[in-house]
Write a protein that holds these residues in place. Structure first.
Motif, mmCIF file in Angstrom:
data_model
loop_
_atom_site.group_PDB
_atom_site.id
_atom_site.type_symbol
_atom_site.label_atom_id
_atom_site.label_comp_id
_atom_site.label_asym_id
_atom_site.label_seq_id
_atom_site.Cartn_x
_atom_site.Cartn_y
_atom_site.Cartn_z
ATOM 1 N N PHE A 143 0.867 -1.177 0.000
ATOM 2 C CA PHE A 143 0.000 0.000 0.000
ATOM 3 C C PHE A 143 0.904 1.228 0.000
ATOM 4 C CE2 PHE A 143 -2.331 -3.384 2.088
ATOM 5 C CZ PHE A 143 -3.514 -3.369 1.361
ATOM 6 N N ASP A 159 -1.545 -3.761 -4.228
ATOM 7 C CA ASP A 159 -2.946 -3.391 -4.015
ATOM 8 C C ASP A 159 -3.280 -2.300 -5.022
ATOM 9 O OD1 ASP A 159 -5.375 -3.338 -1.920
ATOM 10 O OD2 ASP A 159 -4.936 -1.293 -2.544
ATOM 11 N N CYS A 174 -5.737 0.402 -6.047
ATOM 12 C CA CYS A 174 -6.901 1.233 -5.734
ATOM 13 C C CYS A 174 -6.445 2.678 -5.731
ATOM 14 C CB CYS A 174 -7.459 0.855 -4.365
ATOM 15 S SG CYS A 174 -9.037 1.663 -4.024
ATOM 16 N N GLU A 183 -5.807 5.923 -1.815
ATOM 17 C CA GLU A 183 -4.644 6.530 -1.167
ATOM 18 C C GLU A 183 -4.070 7.695 -1.990
ATOM 19 O OE1 GLU A 183 -5.081 2.789 -1.314
ATOM 20 O OE2 GLU A 183 -2.960 2.320 -1.012
ATOM 21 N N SER A 201 -8.743 -3.451 -5.420
ATOM 22 C CA SER A 201 -9.510 -3.456 -4.167
ATOM 23 C C SER A 201 -10.603 -2.411 -4.145
ATOM 24 C CB SER A 201 -8.562 -3.237 -2.978
ATOM 25 O OG SER A 201 -7.945 -1.978 -3.055
ATOM 26 N N TYR A 222 -10.203 -8.403 -5.075
ATOM 27 C CA TYR A 222 -11.018 -8.203 -3.879
ATOM 28 C C TYR A 222 -12.461 -8.249 -4.397
ATOM 29 C CZ TYR A 222 -7.149 -5.841 -1.182
ATOM 30 O OH TYR A 222 -6.007 -5.486 -0.508
ATOM 31 N N LYS A 259 -15.984 -7.456 -1.200
ATOM 32 C CA LYS A 259 -15.462 -6.530 -0.194
ATOM 33 C C LYS A 259 -16.620 -5.727 0.356
ATOM 34 C CE LYS A 259 -12.244 -2.689 0.315
ATOM 35 N NZ LYS A 259 -11.134 -1.954 -0.321
ATOM 36 N N PHE A 262 -14.618 -2.016 10.045
ATOM 37 C CA PHE A 262 -13.355 -2.611 10.497
ATOM 38 C C PHE A 262 -12.139 -2.115 9.710
ATOM 39 C CE2 PHE A 262 -16.488 -5.720 12.053
ATOM 40 C CZ PHE A 262 -16.088 -5.826 13.374
ATOM 41 N N TYR A 263 -12.347 -1.260 8.704
ATOM 42 C CA TYR A 263 -11.196 -0.696 7.976
ATOM 43 C C TYR A 263 -10.659 0.566 8.660
ATOM 44 C CZ TYR A 263 -13.386 -3.442 4.190
ATOM 45 O OH TYR A 263 -13.968 -4.430 3.441
ATOM 46 N N PHE A 295 -6.867 1.133 9.204
ATOM 47 C CA PHE A 295 -6.153 1.161 7.920
ATOM 48 C C PHE A 295 -6.182 2.562 7.316
ATOM 49 C CE2 PHE A 295 -6.283 1.226 3.316
ATOM 50 C CZ PHE A 295 -5.292 0.351 2.918
ATOM 51 N N GLN A 351 -18.751 -0.383 -2.256
ATOM 52 C CA GLN A 351 -18.491 -1.601 -1.481
ATOM 53 C C GLN A 351 -19.823 -2.241 -1.055
ATOM 54 O OE1 GLN A 351 -15.820 -0.333 1.661
ATOM 55 N NE2 GLN A 351 -14.126 -0.041 0.238
ATOM 56 N N LYS A 405 -13.410 -9.991 2.182
ATOM 57 C CA LYS A 405 -12.854 -9.020 3.116
ATOM 58 C C LYS A 405 -13.966 -8.236 3.776
ATOM 59 C CE LYS A 405 -10.141 -4.851 2.938
ATOM 60 N NZ LYS A 405 -9.644 -3.824 2.089
ATOM 61 N N TYR A 410 -9.013 -11.476 3.932
ATOM 62 C CA TYR A 410 -8.227 -10.375 4.503
ATOM 63 C C TYR A 410 -8.684 -10.153 5.942
ATOM 64 C CZ TYR A 410 -5.393 -6.069 4.105
ATOM 65 O OH TYR A 410 -4.429 -5.086 4.242
ATOM 66 N N VAL A 434 -8.633 -7.811 8.450
ATOM 67 C CA VAL A 434 -8.352 -6.393 8.241
ATOM 68 C C VAL A 434 -7.863 -5.702 9.512
ATOM 69 C CG1 VAL A 434 -9.949 -6.265 6.298
ATOM 70 C CG2 VAL A 434 -10.741 -5.636 8.610
ATOM 71 N N TYR A 449 -1.983 -8.719 9.288
ATOM 72 C CA TYR A 449 -0.903 -7.968 9.930
ATOM 73 C C TYR A 449 -0.171 -8.831 10.954
ATOM 74 C CZ TYR A 449 -3.517 -4.442 7.521
ATOM 75 O OH TYR A 449 -4.154 -3.763 6.524
HETATM 76 C C1 PBG Z 1 -8.508 0.170 -0.399
HETATM 77 C C2 PBG Z 1 -8.243 -0.767 0.716
HETATM 78 C C3 PBG Z 1 -8.741 -0.684 2.020
HETATM 79 C C4 PBG Z 1 -8.207 -1.775 2.698
HETATM 80 C C5 PBG Z 1 -7.410 -2.484 1.816
HETATM 81 N N1 PBG Z 1 -7.464 -1.846 0.584
HETATM 82 C C6 PBG Z 1 -9.537 0.352 2.689
HETATM 83 C C7 PBG Z 1 -10.884 0.725 2.260
HETATM 84 O O1 PBG Z 1 -11.519 0.087 1.434
HETATM 85 O O2 PBG Z 1 -11.322 1.747 2.775
HETATM 86 C C8 PBG Z 1 -8.489 -2.091 4.141
HETATM 87 C C9 PBG Z 1 -7.519 -2.991 4.803
HETATM 88 C C10 PBG Z 1 -7.594 -2.997 6.266
HETATM 89 O O3 PBG Z 1 -8.492 -2.409 6.922
HETATM 90 O O4 PBG Z 1 -6.701 -3.635 6.841
HETATM 91 N N2 PBG Z 1 -7.306 0.555 -0.991
#
Ligand code: PBG
Length: 363
Positions: A95, A134, A136, A139, A193, A220, A223, A228-229, A232, A249, A276, A299, A301, A341
């Motif tokens: 990431f 990953d 997406c 970020e 993702s 993914y 998802k 729970f994210y 992250f 999602q 996930k 995953y 998370v 993790y």
């Molecule tokens: C999106 C992505 C997310 C996670 C992995 N890839 C976050 C989201 O969808 O908001 C979450 C992973 C985690 O909570 O450990 N790039």
């Protein structure tokens, strides 16, 4: 008669007068007996280690809600990759935290962006480690959403579509482009993702056209829009600036829709599918395991990790025991691999546990 009415237990029809003699406990009496009949055992090969990479030098910035996890600068990755590979963990997933964000998330398709730099550093240090990228945009975009957003004044503005709507077509184009850039840097696998419709097909044809037919796709596919994210989003600096991710999602209440999502991604050419989060969605994992021959990832998370650490820090749970129990449950439900993790810890613990027979409990 004690009858077990299931296809799995046919033949186990037990006359009532005999049932008193049945003592399943006989096979639980000693550690060696338990080990003989254990159906699911963890091994380091089950895990994929997530890594957060950032610009700078000698950076190892702890992530508050995820004890033991860091944002690492590229110069830290060689040692980290060697350690992970040395523990027998076969893969990492990357990431990136870019230096600058914009509406299109352009650092994600910059050949000198943070993730391409990280991929090269890891491949130099540990060539056999599988590097998963990953894929997406959350970020990388200044609005924190997973693709191009419909905004007046922006290049892709579409007046018929609602403002703030995630635009599939331009997002798919950029996903395909960024995937080729990461493949060029040496990624073995791309893991989209973003839950963008058509993302797998777009990435597959983008990779193939750019000459990367050998690069695999871990989708993914299923998802959920999950609370729970939370940790992250601190770690990856990627919370959405407005709204949430429920427009792309999945809704946590949905099960049939998981089959639809998995079917679409399998048809579009995904090599592996992911569910996930993991522990709250074991029913989905187990159902997909029965339906699809593709390798299945789960995953565990950030929030699942944070909960266990928080309870352990309070002295309320035994971290090692509960982490291994959770990972075992995820594998038992049908995961062929687990993004976690705990990867490094669990690789060490699961090897020790093999020789000590138990998760570390004395009871
Ligand atoms: C999106 C992505 C997310 C996670 C992995 N890839 C976050 C989201 O969808 O908001 C979450 C992973 C985690 O909570 O450990 N790039």
């Amino acid at each position: 008669m004690l009858a077990f009415d299931s296809s799995r237990t046919q033949g186990l029809t037990i006359p009532a007068e005999r049932s008193a003699a049945l003592r399943p406990r006989r096979l639980r009496r000693t550690a060696a007996l338990r080990r003989m009949v254990r159906e699911t055992a963890l091994s380091p090969a089950d895990f994929v280690a997530p890594l957060f990479v950032r610009h700078g030098r000698r950076q190892r910035i702890p992530i508050g809600a995820m004890p033991g996890q860091f944002q690492l600068s590229v110069d830290q990755l060689a040692a980290e990759a060697k350690e992970i590979a040395g523990l027998g963990v076969p893969a990492v997933i990357l990431f990136g935290i870019p230096a600058a964000k914009d509406a299109l998330g352009s650092d994600n398709y910059n050949p000198d962006g943070i993730v391409p730099q990280a991929i090269r550093a890891i491949k130099d240090a540990a060539p056999d480690l599988v590097v998963i990228s990953d894929m997406c945009f959350c970020e990388y975009t200044n609005h924190g959403h997973c693709g191009v957003i419909n905004m007046p004044g922006e290049r892709h503005f579409h007046p018929q579509l609602p403002q703030g709507y995630l635009l599939d077509a331009p997002t798919r184009e950029l996903l395909a482009l960024a995937s080729s850039v990461h493949a060029e840097a040496g990624a073995d696998m791309i893991a989209p993702s973003g839950m963008v419709d058509g993302m797998v097909a777009a990435i597959r044809s983008g990779l193939d056209e750019a000459g990367f037919e050998h690069v695999a796709i871990l989708s993914y596919a299923v998802k959920y829009a999950s609370g729970f994210y939370g940790p992250f989003r601190e770690a990856a600096e990627s919370p959405p600036a407005f709204g949430d991710r429920s427009q792309y999602q999945m809704d946590p209440g949905n099960r049939r829709e998981a089959f639809k999502e998995a079917a679409l991604d399998a048809a579009e050419g995904a090599d592996m599918l992911m569910v996930k989060p993991a522990l709250p969605y074991l029913d989905i994992l187990a159902a997909l395991r029965e339906l699809y021959p593709l390798p299945l990832a789960a995953y565990q998370v950030s929030g699942e990790y944070a909960m266990l650490h928080a309870a352990a820090a309070n002295g309320w749970l035994d971290l090692r025991r509960c982490a291994l129990e959770s990972l075992t449950a995820i594998k038992r439900a049908g995961a062929d691999m687990i993004l976690t993790y705990f990867a490094k810890d669990a690789a060490k613990w699961s090897v020790e546990h093999r020789s000590r027979e138990e998760y570390g409990s004395r009871d």
